[in-house]
Enzyme design. Structure first.
Site, mmCIF file in Angstrom:
data_model
loop_
_atom_site.group_PDB
_atom_site.id
_atom_site.type_symbol
_atom_site.label_atom_id
_atom_site.label_comp_id
_atom_site.label_asym_id
_atom_site.label_seq_id
_atom_site.Cartn_x
_atom_site.Cartn_y
_atom_site.Cartn_z
ATOM 1 N N TYR A 187 42.574 -17.386 17.247
ATOM 2 C CA TYR A 187 43.362 -18.571 18.515
ATOM 3 C C TYR A 187 44.099 -17.725 19.512
ATOM 4 O O TYR A 187 45.074 -18.071 19.842
ATOM 5 C CB TYR A 187 44.227 -19.344 17.655
ATOM 6 C CG TYR A 187 43.620 -20.490 16.909
ATOM 7 C CD1 TYR A 187 42.975 -21.525 17.864
ATOM 8 C CD2 TYR A 187 43.473 -20.794 15.590
ATOM 9 C CE1 TYR A 187 42.417 -22.822 17.180
ATOM 10 C CE2 TYR A 187 43.120 -21.786 15.173
ATOM 11 C CZ TYR A 187 42.174 -22.746 15.822
ATOM 12 O OH TYR A 187 41.825 -23.856 15.313
ATOM 13 N N ASN A 230 45.277 -30.868 12.037
ATOM 14 C CA ASN A 230 44.333 -32.073 12.609
ATOM 15 C C ASN A 230 43.081 -31.929 12.312
ATOM 16 O O ASN A 230 42.032 -32.353 12.689
ATOM 17 C CB ASN A 230 44.335 -31.946 14.224
ATOM 18 C CG ASN A 230 43.827 -30.626 14.772
ATOM 19 O OD1 ASN A 230 43.662 -29.539 14.011
ATOM 20 N ND2 ASN A 230 43.853 -30.810 16.232
#
Ligand code: CMP
Length: 143
Positions: free
Chosen positions: A51, A114
């Protein structure tokens, strides 16, 4: 349209909720084939590197903590327009904005937790697949 490959992560929240099968079934139902799949526990260094594009975002630290809190499933999906198709079946990043029937609408908790990650473009798909699967590993799984 062309046959593409994309990269997916079933995130720690979804693995903990015991919905690996339900999510994989959504991929298959959308016409995507699971070419490669394994369960891994990301290290802090791996999550930070994966990330890295978000390293200046305010949520980066929490995201790295979340992605290392438990095992994940990393997968390579293949099919017609796989990148777009996967993004459609995942739904919007924020589950509050995700359409009915999408993975995030059904299984995500909030914008961070999520449930799934999916590549956003062909170049990122190639990079993300290579991050987790060696060329030899992919070749050994050829059908
Ligand atoms: P993903 O598709 O894996 O790409 C980056 C991730 O960062 C995203 O899913 C969410 O898990 C997280 N994320 C994106 N935006 C936010 C935000 N505004 N707040 C917290 N987490 C976020």
């Amino acid at each position: 349209m062309a046959i593409e490959r994309t990269f997916s992560i079933i995130k720690p929240d979804a693995v903990a909720k015991n919905v690996i099968g339900a999510i994989t079934s959504k991929f298959e139902g959308a016409g995507l084939r699971i070419l490669a799949s394994k369960m891994v526990r990301l290290t802090d260094a791996q999550a930070k590197a994966f990330y890295g594009v978000h390293k200046d975002k305010p949520f980066y630290g929490d995201l790295v903590k979340f992605m290392t809190e438990g095992p994940v499933i990393v997968q390579v999906l293949e099919g017609e327009s796989a990148i777009t198709k996967n993004r459609e079946v995942m739904g919007a990043t924020n589950p509050e904005k995700a359409a009915a029937g999408t993975i995030r609408k059904e299984f995500a908790t909030n914008i961070e937790r999520n449930a799934v990650h999916g590549s956003d473009a062909p170049e990122t798909a190639r990079e993300e697949i290579a991050f987790f699967f060696s060329a030899a590993e992919m070749a050994s799984l050829a059908r």
